[in-house]
Design a protein around this motif. Structure first.
Motif, PDB file in Angstrom:
ATOM      1  N   ASP A 135      43.289  36.738  43.023  1.00 47.20           N
ATOM      2  CA  ASP A 135      42.773  37.985  43.602  1.00 47.20           C
ATOM      3  C   ASP A 135      41.577  37.701  44.523  1.00 47.20           C
ATOM      4  O   ASP A 135      41.449  38.287  45.602  1.00 47.20           O
ATOM      5  CB  ASP A 135      42.350  38.958  42.500  1.00 47.20           C
ATOM      6  CG  ASP A 135      43.545  39.536  41.733  1.00 47.20           C
ATOM      7  OD1 ASP A 135      44.684  39.470  42.268  1.00 47.20           O
ATOM      8  OD2 ASP A 135      43.322  40.058  40.618  1.00 47.20           O
TER       9      ASP A 135
ATOM     10  N   ASP B 216      44.741  34.549  37.541  1.00 46.55           N
ATOM     11  CA  ASP B 216      44.955  35.821  38.248  1.00 46.55           C
ATOM     12  C   ASP B 216      43.695  36.253  38.992  1.00 46.55           C
ATOM     13  O   ASP B 216      43.774  36.737  40.130  1.00 46.55           O
ATOM     14  CB  ASP B 216      45.350  36.926  37.246  1.00 46.55           C
ATOM     15  CG  ASP B 216      46.739  36.691  36.643  1.00 46.55           C
ATOM     16  OD1 ASP B 216      47.513  35.913  37.254  1.00 46.55           O
ATOM     17  OD2 ASP B 216      47.031  37.285  35.602  1.00 46.55           O
ATOM     18  N   GLU B 217      42.565  36.097  38.350  1.00 39.39           N
ATOM     19  CA  GLU B 217      41.292  36.473  38.992  1.00 39.39           C
ATOM     20  C   GLU B 217      41.032  35.613  40.216  1.00 39.39           C
ATOM     21  O   GLU B 217      40.573  36.103  41.254  1.00 39.39           O
ATOM     22  CB  GLU B 217      40.136  36.328  37.998  1.00 39.39           C
ATOM     23  CG  GLU B 217      40.140  37.360  36.903  1.00 39.39           C
ATOM     24  CD  GLU B 217      39.014  37.130  35.902  1.00 39.39           C
ATOM     25  OE1 GLU B 217      38.268  36.134  36.032  1.00 39.39           O
ATOM     26  OE2 GLU B 217      38.879  37.953  34.993  1.00 39.39           O
TER      27      GLU B 217
ATOM     28  N   ILE C  75      37.368  31.134  34.565  1.00 42.17           N
ATOM     29  CA  ILE C  75      38.042  32.058  35.477  1.00 42.17           C
ATOM     30  C   ILE C  75      39.550  31.970  35.250  1.00 42.17           C
ATOM     31  O   ILE C  75      40.138  30.898  35.222  1.00 42.17           O
ATOM     32  CB  ILE C  75      37.722  31.728  36.942  1.00 42.17           C
ATOM     33  CG1 ILE C  75      36.213  31.846  37.176  1.00 42.17           C
ATOM     34  CG2 ILE C  75      38.496  32.605  37.888  1.00 42.17           C
ATOM     35  CD1 ILE C  75      35.776  31.420  38.525  1.00 42.17           C
TER      36      ILE C  75
END
Length: 196
Positions: free
Chosen positions: A9, A5-6, A2
């Motif tokens: 979010d 940024d993900e 992962i």
């Protein structure tokens, strides 16, 4: 893997979300009180380990009324066969009289009687237990016999006798065929058949 940024979010989207509150669940653990059938099976296992073959219970006797009609039919016994037994239409090849017997003696005699019937290929027998109208508790030997016969796998069915054979003070008993008789029947049945 992962990306940071993900993950950021994901965390923004989850902001303000609270875990669901757990509801009370049913306790599925085994009951603390043992079932009578389980107790009986354990007692049978202990007796077999000690060398006794008689597994008939001395406790947990289901009391019946002196004038009750007793009946039992195991799985596989047709209604027609049971009806004939009930009507007393089978020849009585053996008889056991339990009148005036104590519980322990009656227990041994019932067990040995059924064992002997099976050994000598007796299919239909009668057990005279009496009504027990003056016994204490009432119908005690009748109740014991009713309980014990249901515990013997060789007993296919039983029913209170016709009046001329003792009525509700006696039982017609239908006993399984011995292995020898089953084999003789197979041979006799297959004798006239031609296999292609």
């Amino acid at each position: 893997m992962i990306e940071d940024d993900e993950f950021d979010d994901f965390m923004k989207e989850m902001k303000g979300v609270e875990p669901l509150k757990a509801k009370q669940k049913v306790d599925l653990s085994a009951p603390k009180v043992q079932q009578p059938s389980l107790i009986h099976r354990r007692q049978m296992a202990v007796k077999v380990e000690q060398g006794s073959q008689n597994h008939l219970t001395e406790e947990m006797i289901d009391l019946v009324h002196p004038l009750d009609v007793l009946e039992y039919r195991s799985e596989g016994v047709s209604l027609g066969v049971f009806r004939n037994l009930k009507r007393g239409q089978y020849a009585i090849d053996a008889r056991l009289d339990l009148h005036q017997k104590r519980m322990k003696q009656a227990r041994e005699e019932v067990f040995q009687f059924i064992k002997d019937c099976r050994k000598y290929d007796i299919r239909s027998a009668i057990i005279l237990h009496g009504k027990g109208e003056s016994s204490e508790p009432k119908a005690f030997l009748k109740s014991c016999t009713n309980t014990w016969l249901k515990q013997i796998p060789e007993v296919l069915a039983f029913h209170s006798a016709q009046k001329h054979h003792g009525g509700v003070g006696a039982l017609y008993v239908l006993i399984k065929k011995s292995e020898r008789t089953k084999q003789e029947n197979r041979i006799a049945y297959n004798k006239g058949r031609i296999d292609f």
